[in-house]
Write a protein that holds these residues in place. Structure first.
Motif: not given
Length: 288
Positions: A154-155, A157-158, A172-173, A175-176
């Motif tokens: 988990y981040s 930023q999500m 949605y991340d 960074q992915k």
């Protein structure tokens, strides 16, 4: 015992063994199937959805060829669902290309409302579905666990949004990459209770695309589907989600499951038009 025609159709596909499988059972208006039997047959088929197609108007032996309005119900191996895009596309394909229905527009009465499918001049079928606009969630331990079960972490930023009608959770991340979304190895079954507590029906992992506008993968163990190959209903949620981020109303979307599929989307006020094609891979009959 009564005999019914049954088809296995690969939807959002241009060749066999791609896209998403749907079972289509044609159920004449004078030969209904008990709901319990519908669910048992869906479990026997053991694919993401088995749909039951019945003309609303009683038009005799040619009703599948002549009718323009049908009742449509969708069952996973474990439950009946409110909305299913790929099995709607599959049902329309069977009507048009297998049974010779010549109507330019078909209307389907469903638990999710009246759905309209039109023939496209390009040879596709265009489905019109109501939007289910997702809203940001208040992050708690349940949502953190759901994100971790899909992404492995988990981040902060999500971005997580939940659709009010279907209860589809979009994660949605930024960074992915699209490739990283395709390579996810989720363990969503570890978050079943967290999903139940938030009344989540499906979790969608999404990211910006490379050739396409956006990509996604769809996980639904809460309705008996570990991963759905191509999910039309998810794009009633994803289209408005990405409209806010890309400032576009027309998209090419890719669902990057192992089977995979491409969807063409067009926002139109409070609806989304989803275009695709399908291929019949099995034709047969069943006695019930």
């Amino acid at each position: 015992m009564t005999k019914y025609q049954i088809y296995t159709v690969d939807a959002f596909a241009s060749q066999p063994f791609t896209g998403n499988q749907a079972g289509i059972v044609t159920m004449p208006s004078w030969q209904p199937i008990a709901e319990e039997t519908m669910q048992k047959l869906a479990a026997e088929m053991n694919i993401s959805e088995t749909a039951y197609l019945t003309p609303v108007d009683h038009l005799g032996e040619q009703e599948f060829q002549q009718a323009s309005r049908f009742s449509l119900r969708w069952f996973t191996p474990t439950v009946e669902v409110r909305l299913c895009g790929h099995a709607t596309l599959a049902a329309a394909h069977v009507l048009v290309h297998e049974l010779g229905n010549h109507n330019e527009e078909l209307r389907f009465d469903t638990l999710g409302g009246v759905l309209v499918v039109r023939k496209s001049p390009h040879g596709h079928l265009d489905m019109t579905f109501p939007l289910d606009i997702p809203e940001p969630v208040s992050i708690n331990e349940n949502f953190k666990l759901l994100a971790t079960s899909v992404f492995g972490y988990y981040s902060d930023q999500m971005q997580m949004e939940l659709s009010p009608a279907l209860r589809y959770l979009v994660i949605y991340d930024p960074q992915k990459s699209a490739q990283e979304i395709a390579c996810l190895q989720p363990r969503v079954n570890e978050a079943l209770e967290a999903g139940h507590r938030e009344r989540v029906e499906i979790v969608i992992a999404t990211g910006k695309g490379q050739q396409e506008d956006f990509v996604s993968r769809v996980f639904g163990p809460w309705c008996g589907i570990d991963e759905d190959p191509v999910t039309g209903s998810a794009h009633t949620v994803l289209a408005p989600f990405w409209n806010k981020r890309l400032q576009k109303s027309q998209f090419v979307a890719k669902q990057c499951s192992k089977r995979g599929g491409i969807l063409n989307l067009q926002l139109d006020n409070d609806h989304v038009r989803i275009s695709g094609s399908a291929v019949v891979v099995l034709r047969g009959s069943i006695e019930l």
